[in-house]
Design a protein around this motif. Structure first.
Motif, PDB file in Angstrom:
ATOM      1  N   VAL A   9       0.884  -1.173   0.000  1.00  0.00           N
ATOM      2  CA  VAL A   9       0.000   0.000   0.000  1.00  0.00           C
ATOM      3  C   VAL A   9       0.916   1.215   0.000  1.00  0.00           C
ATOM      4  O   VAL A   9       1.894   1.245   0.737  1.00  0.00           O
ATOM      5  N   ASP A  10       0.618   2.213  -0.827  1.00  0.00           N
ATOM      6  CA  ASP A  10       1.357   3.476  -0.778  1.00  0.00           C
ATOM      7  C   ASP A  10       0.389   4.573  -0.371  1.00  0.00           C
ATOM      8  O   ASP A  10      -0.442   5.023  -1.168  1.00  0.00           O
ATOM      9  N   LEU A  11       0.500   5.000   0.881  1.00  0.00           N
ATOM     10  CA  LEU A  11      -0.450   5.975   1.433  1.00  0.00           C
ATOM     11  C   LEU A  11      -0.305   7.359   0.810  1.00  0.00           C
ATOM     12  O   LEU A  11      -1.156   8.219   1.013  1.00  0.00           O
ATOM     13  N   SER A  12       0.769   7.584   0.044  1.00  0.00           N
ATOM     14  CA  SER A  12       0.983   8.913  -0.536  1.00  0.00           C
ATOM     15  C   SER A  12       0.312   9.082  -1.894  1.00  0.00           C
ATOM     16  O   SER A  12       0.311  10.175  -2.451  1.00  0.00           O
ATOM     17  N   VAL A  13      -0.264   8.015  -2.442  1.00  0.00           N
ATOM     18  CA  VAL A  13      -0.888   8.113  -3.775  1.00  0.00           C
ATOM     19  C   VAL A  13      -2.401   7.896  -3.667  1.00  0.00           C
ATOM     20  O   VAL A  13      -2.864   6.797  -3.361  1.00  0.00           O
ATOM     21  N   ILE A  68       3.168  -1.331   4.105  1.00  0.00           N
ATOM     22  CA  ILE A  68       2.426  -0.069   4.027  1.00  0.00           C
ATOM     23  C   ILE A  68       3.429   1.079   4.045  1.00  0.00           C
ATOM     24  O   ILE A  68       4.112   1.310   5.054  1.00  0.00           O
ATOM     25  N   LYS A  69       3.519   1.772   2.914  1.00  0.00           N
ATOM     26  CA  LYS A  69       4.569   2.781   2.731  1.00  0.00           C
ATOM     27  C   LYS A  69       4.053   4.204   2.940  1.00  0.00           C
ATOM     28  O   LYS A  69       2.875   4.475   2.768  1.00  0.00           O
ATOM     29  N   ASN A  70       4.994   5.090   3.238  1.00  0.00           N
ATOM     30  CA  ASN A  70       4.709   6.529   3.315  1.00  0.00           C
ATOM     31  C   ASN A  70       3.662   6.879   4.370  1.00  0.00           C
ATOM     32  O   ASN A  70       2.710   7.611   4.109  1.00  0.00           O
ATOM     33  N   LEU A  71       3.899   6.360   5.583  1.00  0.00           N
ATOM     34  CA  LEU A  71       2.997   6.688   6.699  1.00  0.00           C
ATOM     35  C   LEU A  71       2.977   8.182   6.975  1.00  0.00           C
ATOM     36  O   LEU A  71       1.971   8.721   7.459  1.00  0.00           O
ATOM     37  N   ASN A  87       9.546   4.913   7.498  1.00  0.00           N
ATOM     38  CA  ASN A  87       8.271   5.317   6.896  1.00  0.00           C
ATOM     39  C   ASN A  87       7.479   4.140   6.329  1.00  0.00           C
ATOM     40  O   ASN A  87       6.548   4.323   5.562  1.00  0.00           O
ATOM     41  N   VAL A  88       7.879   2.905   6.696  1.00  0.00           N
ATOM     42  CA  VAL A  88       7.210   1.708   6.164  1.00  0.00           C
ATOM     43  C   VAL A  88       6.819   0.779   7.314  1.00  0.00           C
ATOM     44  O   VAL A  88       7.639   0.456   8.171  1.00  0.00           O
ATOM     45  N   LEU A  89       5.579   0.357   7.321  1.00  0.00           N
ATOM     46  CA  LEU A  89       5.090  -0.625   8.287  1.00  0.00           C
ATOM     47  C   LEU A  89       4.872  -1.943   7.550  1.00  0.00           C
ATOM     48  O   LEU A  89       4.188  -1.966   6.522  1.00  0.00           O
TER      49      LEU A  89
HETATM   50  C1  LIG Z   1       6.689   6.635  -0.927  1.00  0.00           C
HETATM   51  O1  LIG Z   1       7.494   5.519  -0.569  1.00  0.00           O
HETATM   52  C2  LIG Z   1       8.400   5.129  -1.569  1.00  0.00           C
HETATM   53  C3  LIG Z   1       9.095   3.849  -1.112  1.00  0.00           C
HETATM   54  O2  LIG Z   1       9.309   3.855   0.286  1.00  0.00           O
HETATM   55  C4  LIG Z   1       9.370   6.268  -1.858  1.00  0.00           C
HETATM   56  O3  LIG Z   1      10.264   5.888  -2.885  1.00  0.00           O
HETATM   57  C5  LIG Z   1       8.571   7.483  -2.295  1.00  0.00           C
HETATM   58  O4  LIG Z   1       9.422   8.573  -2.487  1.00  0.00           O
HETATM   59  C6  LIG Z   1       7.512   7.833  -1.274  1.00  0.00           C
HETATM   60  N1  LIG Z   1       6.657   8.890  -1.794  1.00  0.00           N
HETATM   61  C7  LIG Z   1       6.381  10.000  -1.115  1.00  0.00           C
HETATM   62  C8  LIG Z   1       5.466  10.977  -1.784  1.00  0.00           C
HETATM   63  O5  LIG Z   1       6.858  10.247  -0.021  1.00  0.00           O
END
Ligand SMILES: *[C@@H]1O[C@H](CO)[C@@H](O)[C@H](O)[C@H]1NC(C)=O
Ligand SMILES: *[C@@H]1O[C@H](CO)[C@@H](O)[C@H](O)[C@H]1NC(C)=O
Ligand SMILES: *[C@@H]1O[C@H](CO)[C@@H](O)[C@H](O)[C@H]1NC(C)=O
Length: 443
Positions: A34-38, A376-379, A422-424
């Motif tokens: 999951v990428d919480l930033s998108v 789960i990325k970008n908490l 920043n990853v769970l």
């Molecule tokens: C989201 O996480 C990915 C992988 O951890 C990273 O490459 C990316 O820059 C992050 N995006 C934001 C908007 O922080």
């Protein structure tokens, strides 16, 4: 947005979720992310459609079962009724009443209705192949009978106010063009959906390549492309991850516009369980495609049980474990969708939403067991620190078969996870092929 009526011209064992940190044990192919930033926008219950499954008797199934599952698409035309009839057997009138009843149920719940024109014609799997009349061939070579049918159908659709929006599909190219031209002349502005082939688009499938070349040449391309996904669970082409990009590529090659894609039959018989249902939901959401759930019941049961997600005791309906997944999907997974990826072995996936101070992630495996990982990325996109501790709730969706009653998913309790970078990450222990899980945490 689509109209409320779509017109389809067709021929033819309990697991436990222990949750501990062991990301290092996971191989790359076992991770679903999951990428919480998108932000992928507002969920619209894309996978909450059913093929048949609605009784002709209005309100026979209580309304809470429709609203609970997020009912938003119904495809029907009266197939396989006892004493199956249709236009070619002189049974059009009563069958049209069944269609009208189903249309009214769809309208009652704000769902779109796809009319299967082949069912009304009488080619619904019960026809006698040797003697059945097919449009534009044999005794109907000049389309006399088919024109009479289309004329009656257009008249009935208009008489009952069913023309607000229509889409359609066909098998024989000549019949396709004949019907599309007829419908566009007589029901102008109504979208057409097709071809609803049983096989996914492929450059080596001559039905598909011929169809696309034909509709490009004579200007009868549908507004909405549809096909089925009912093959093997291990066939990589029986997967939106293959068929969606293939369809886009084939349309581009043919010089045709990329319209909406609707799968009018998804999840084969052994995928009728909570885990596979969640897996399909994850894919429909990722590819922004809509889906109508396949129906593997027979005879009268085909027109009941919302395509196998309910059962009944006497006249009292109850939910099975699959319905509980749709209820959670439709009614708990609100907010906005966030980007996800499935495991590279294609067998584990997730759908994730960010609601008001809560993240909800529905995971689903396609008939697999084993240990997978949810990453789960970008908490920080939620305002959380890039490292710390998060309490995760697990909800278990159990399954006791189509006829087995299940209540709301079981809350297994909160488990504390530490995270950094920043990853769970935490594991999904999949010890059977049907049970599935939702994970939730607050922020
Ligand atoms: C989201 O996480 C990915 C992988 O951890 C990273 O490459 C990316 O820059 C992050 N995006 C934001 C908007 O922080
Ligand atoms: C699905 O829709 C979202 C929101 O518009 C978009 O960001 C995403 O790229 C789309 N996915 C595909 C596969 O087109
Ligand atoms: C089917 O046809 C038979 C013979 O005509 C009739 O007795 C029976 O009632 C019909 N069943 C239904 C459900 O219409």
């Amino acid at each position: 947005m689509f109209p409320s009526l779509l017109l389809s011209l067709l021929v033819a064992t309990a697991a436990t979720a222990a949750v501990v940190d062991l990301e290092s044990r996971q191989s790359a192919s076992q991770i679903t992310t999951v990428d919480l930033s998108v932000n992928w926008g507002t969920p619209i219950r894309r996978a909450s459609g059913v093929l048949y499954g609605v009784p002709s008797t209005a309100n026979q199934i209580p309304s809470s079962f429709y609203t609970g599952m997020g009912f938003n698409y119904l495809s029907a035309g009266g197939a396989q009724f006892v004493n199956a009839t249709g236009w070619i057997y002189g049974g059009y009138t009563s069958r049209f009443q069944d269609v009208l009843s189903n249309f009214n149920t769809a309208r009652q719940f704000g769902a779109q209705f796809v009319l299967k024109m082949s069912d009304l014609w009488g080619t619904d799997g019960t026809q006698v192949a040797a003697t059945a009349v097919y449009p534009g061939v044999g005794s109907d070579a000049s389309f006399t009978e088919f024109n009479a049918y289309l004329t009656q159908l257009v008249s009935d659709l208009k008489a009952h106010g069913m023309t607000s929006n229509i889409k359609s599909m066909a098998q024989y190219l000549a019949m396709w063009s004949h019907a599309v031209n007829f419908l566009r002349t007589n029901l102008p502005g109504v979208p057409i959906m097709g071809p609803a082939f049983a096989g996914a688009p492929s450059t080596s499938n001559t039905w598909w390549t011929s169809f696309l070349a034909h509709v490009k040449a004579d200007g009868t391309a549908p507004d909405v492309y549809s096909w089925h996904h009912e093959g093997s669970s291990t066939d990589p082409t029986n997967d939106l991850q293959s068929s969606q990009p293939t369809m886009v590529s084939m349309l581009n090659s043919a010089g045709l516009a990329i319209g909406e894609f609707i799968i009018d039959e998804y999840a084969n018989a052994n995928e009728q369980n909570p885990g596979s249902t969640a897996w399909w939901i994850a894919r429909f959401e990722r590819f922004n495609m809509s889906g109508l759930r396949g129906n593997w019941l027979n005879g009268a049961n085909l027109q009941d049980f919302l395509a196998g997600i309910l059962w009944k005791s006497g006249n009292t309906y109850f939910a099975n474990g699959i319905w509980q997944v749709y209820d959670y999907y439709a009614n708990s997974m609100t907010g906005f969708r966030v980007a996800t990826t499935g495991s590279t072995d294609r067998l584990m996936d997730n759908f994730a939403v960010v609601g008001t101070n809560i993240v909800r992630i529905l995971v689903g495996g396609r008939l697999v067991t084993g240990t997978y990982s949810l990453q789960i990325k970008n908490l920080s996109a939620l305002g959380l620190p890039t490292s710390g501790t998060i309490q995760v709730q697990t909800r278990q969706f159990s399954f006791a078969g189509t006829t087995g009653q299940e209540g709301a998913p079981t809350a297994l309790g909160l488990v504390s996870h530490t995270y950094s970078g920043n990853v769970l990450s935490f594991p999904i222990f999949q010890t059977d092929t049907v049970t599935t899980w939702a994970f939730e945490f607050n922020f």
